[in-house]
Design a protein around this motif. Structure first.
Motif, PDB file in Angstrom:
ATOM      1  N   THR A 278      -5.749   7.631   7.273  1.00  0.00           N
ATOM      2  CA  THR A 278      -5.265   7.966   8.648  1.00  0.00           C
ATOM      3  C   THR A 278      -5.564   6.801   9.532  1.00  0.00           C
ATOM      4  OG1 THR A 278      -5.879  10.222   8.239  1.00  0.00           O
ATOM      5  CG2 THR A 278      -5.824   9.651  10.477  1.00  0.00           C
ATOM      6  N   VAL A 279      -6.831   6.175   9.428  1.00  0.00           N
ATOM      7  CA  VAL A 279      -7.068   4.853  10.115  1.00  0.00           C
ATOM      8  C   VAL A 279      -5.915   3.862   9.865  1.00  0.00           C
ATOM      9  CG1 VAL A 279      -8.721   3.249  10.784  1.00  0.00           C
ATOM     10  CG2 VAL A 279      -9.292   5.510  10.266  1.00  0.00           C
TER      11      VAL A 279
ATOM     12  N   TRP B 291       0.842  -1.397  -0.072  1.00  0.00           N
ATOM     13  CA  TRP B 291       0.088  -0.032  -0.108  1.00  0.00           C
ATOM     14  C   TRP B 291       0.754   1.276   0.112  1.00  0.00           C
ATOM     15  CZ3 TRP B 291      -4.674  -0.686  -1.524  1.00  0.00           C
ATOM     16  CH2 TRP B 291      -5.229  -1.806  -1.228  1.00  0.00           C
ATOM     17  N   MET B 292       2.205   1.289   0.363  1.00  0.00           N
ATOM     18  CA  MET B 292       2.927   2.567   0.492  1.00  0.00           C
ATOM     19  C   MET B 292       2.789   3.289  -0.831  1.00  0.00           C
ATOM     20  SD  MET B 292       6.700   3.081   1.264  1.00  0.00           S
ATOM     21  CE  MET B 292       6.698   3.236   3.127  1.00  0.00           C
ATOM     22  N   PRO B 293       3.177   2.931  -2.052  1.00  0.00           N
ATOM     23  CA  PRO B 293       2.694   3.580  -3.115  1.00  0.00           C
ATOM     24  C   PRO B 293       1.687   4.694  -3.259  1.00  0.00           C
ATOM     25  CG  PRO B 293       3.910   1.710  -3.645  1.00  0.00           C
ATOM     26  CD  PRO B 293       3.264   1.620  -2.544  1.00  0.00           C
TER      27      PRO B 293
ATOM     28  N   ILE C  17       0.838   8.624  -2.722  1.00  0.00           N
ATOM     29  CA  ILE C  17       0.298   9.384  -3.764  1.00  0.00           C
ATOM     30  C   ILE C  17      -0.856  10.057  -3.155  1.00  0.00           C
ATOM     31  CG2 ILE C  17      -1.198   9.146  -5.999  1.00  0.00           C
ATOM     32  CD1 ILE C  17       0.755   6.947  -6.662  1.00  0.00           C
ATOM     33  N   ASP C  18      -1.679   9.443  -2.323  1.00  0.00           N
ATOM     34  CA  ASP C  18      -2.737  10.126  -1.960  1.00  0.00           C
ATOM     35  C   ASP C  18      -2.642  11.340  -0.849  1.00  0.00           C
ATOM     36  OD1 ASP C  18      -4.436   8.569  -3.519  1.00  0.00           O
ATOM     37  OD2 ASP C  18      -5.303   7.297  -1.965  1.00  0.00           O
TER      38      ASP C  18
ATOM     39  N   THR D 241       4.203  11.681  -7.242  1.00  0.00           N
ATOM     40  CA  THR D 241       3.989  11.111  -8.440  1.00  0.00           C
ATOM     41  C   THR D 241       4.303   9.671  -8.358  1.00  0.00           C
ATOM     42  OG1 THR D 241       6.150  11.320  -9.397  1.00  0.00           O
ATOM     43  CG2 THR D 241       4.702  12.957  -9.652  1.00  0.00           C
ATOM     44  N   PRO D 242       3.575   8.890  -9.441  1.00  0.00           N
ATOM     45  CA  PRO D 242       3.953   7.372  -9.166  1.00  0.00           C
ATOM     46  C   PRO D 242       5.327   7.094  -9.267  1.00  0.00           C
ATOM     47  CG  PRO D 242       1.850   7.922 -10.768  1.00  0.00           C
ATOM     48  CD  PRO D 242       2.731   9.080 -10.373  1.00  0.00           C
TER      49      PRO D 242
END
Length: 411
Positions: free
Chosen positions: A377-378, A242-244, A248-249, A254-255
């Motif tokens: 955040t969660v 999930w890190m990428p 990004i979010d 950028t990717p």
């Protein structure tokens, strides 16, 4: 509490152990190639046969599940065929898996090859600490640093060269190349088996025989080692998945930048693998403080990503990566908190069952938390809480400075 370094006088590093050292180094180099060498090739493979979302998710889940299976089966297999032959079986599985993947005609055969290769790596995961104990009982921390450092290289090098090699020899050749290294690693272990494989295990005291009679789940120290490894593994697999997307979010990168930041997170494993075992050895009975220190790094990194993600993003990613010092620490603890090769094998298997079953569900749980809350955040807060809630009791248990064998002897 005894330790390998305490009960074995140091001798010349290379004295009768050149082949064993070469074998340890070559196995370590082969222990992550099936994980890291596949994902960069998915676009190329998709041009040959379709890889849908389910197939890609399944391929990602195979690694921790295979490593957990290694924890279940490896100690039992080693009891029947011995340490060297267990490594040989693991290497044969790696070779076979790499070749099946290279020859795959659909996602099912690709998944089968991945499963076979990773089962072999799961065997090696569990067998390496007792191998170090058997051949280098006087230099456990040094050899742990060496093989963990090589493993760290094997985690990022395949991802780095997978696509360039595939452009020259196709994606099949890129996957098949790793079978060569596993094949070479077979040679020293076949020779070592012919030399020593039939010898009776040495250094097994009467107290250490309890590892055969009582399962490590009865030992608080074994649970603590498993918990330490679990926190590192949960963090690692959650970040790989999930890190990428998270960066990004929340950070607006950028990717390409998110990929570089993931590489930074992964790359922190190399200096940690090299330095942590030596630091832990120097700290001696106070090595449990490293567990607490890792939590401090995790909390600092996650707080940075939660509150100032767009500022010094690379610093927060690197700080979270430093928290994963628990991985090499746990590999060392398997040896210094046991009293024999047999005990080390039992604890290695148990700790990796605990850690990798936890890691297997981490990416899915993180995804579900995001879907329910609609915010990262969660997810980051949950990871931060895990790093404290699990690590603090583990550190308190390790602070007692007891061996697994001492605790099992009481049952």
């Amino acid at each position: 509490m005894s330790s390998p370094s305490a009960t074995n006088a140091p001798r010349a590093f290379w004295a009768g152990r050149v082949l064993a050292f070469a074998g340890i180094a070559l196995v370590a180099f082969s222990m992550r190639s099936a994980v890291a060498g596949l994902s960069p090739l998915i676009p190329a493979i998709n041009e040959t046969f379709e890889l849908n979302t389910f197939a890609i998710s399944l391929l990602g889940a195979i690694a921790p599940l295979s490593f957990a299976a290694g924890g279940i089966f490896t100690p039992r297999i080693e009891k029947k065929i011995g340490l060297e032959r267990t490594l040989i079986v693991g290497l044969i599985l790696m070779i076979s898996g790499h070749l099946i993947r290279a020859l795959s005609v659909n996602w099912q055969t690709l998944a089968l090859g991945t499963l076979v290769a990773l089962m072999g790596m799961g065997f090696a995961n569990v067998a390496m600490p007792p191998v170090v104990r058997k051949y280098f009982p006087d230099r456990v921390s040094t050899l742990t640093s060496v093989y963990m450092s090589i493993m760290a290289v094997s985690a990022f090098l395949p991802a780095l060269i997978a696509v360039p090699v595939s452009e020259v020899v196709s994606w099949r050749g890129s996957l098949a190349q790793w079978s060569i290294f596993a094949l070479v690693a077979l040679i020293p272990w076949i020779i070592e088996y012919r030399r020593h494989g039939r010898e009776k295990i040495t250094g097994v005291t009467d107290e250490a025989h309890v590892a055969r009679q009582a399962h490590p789940w009865r030992s608080p120290t074994a649970w603590a080692i498993g918990a330490v490894l679990a926190v590192s593994s949960i963090t690692g697999y959650a970040m790989y998945a999930w890190m990428p997307v998270i960066l990004i979010d929340i950070a607006g990168v950028t990717p390409a930048q998110s990929g570089a930041l993931l590489a930074l997170f992964t790359g922190m494993g190399l200096p940690l693998a090299f330095l942590t075992p030596g630091i832990a050895k120097r700290m001696g009975r106070h090595a449990h403080w490293l567990v607490t220190i890792s939590s401090v790094f995790f909390v600092a990194g996650y707080l940075g990503l939660l509150f100032v993600p767009t500022h010094a993003t690379w610093v927060w990613v690197a700080v979270v990566g430093i928290g994963c010092l628990e991985f090499p620490l746990s590999m060392l603890l398997i040896n210094v908190r046991t009293e024999s090769q047999r005990s080390a094998m039992a604890v290695s298997g148990f700790a990796q069952i605990v850690a990798y079953l936890s890691a297997a569900i981490a990416p899915g749980v993180m995804g579900a938390l995001f879907n329910l809350s609609g915010t990262w955040t969660v997810v980051l807060t949950t990871l931060m809480i895990i790093s404290v809630v699990v690590n603090v009791p583990a550190a308190l248990i390790l602070r007692r400075n007891r061996s697994v064998d001492q605790e099992l002897a009481r049952h």
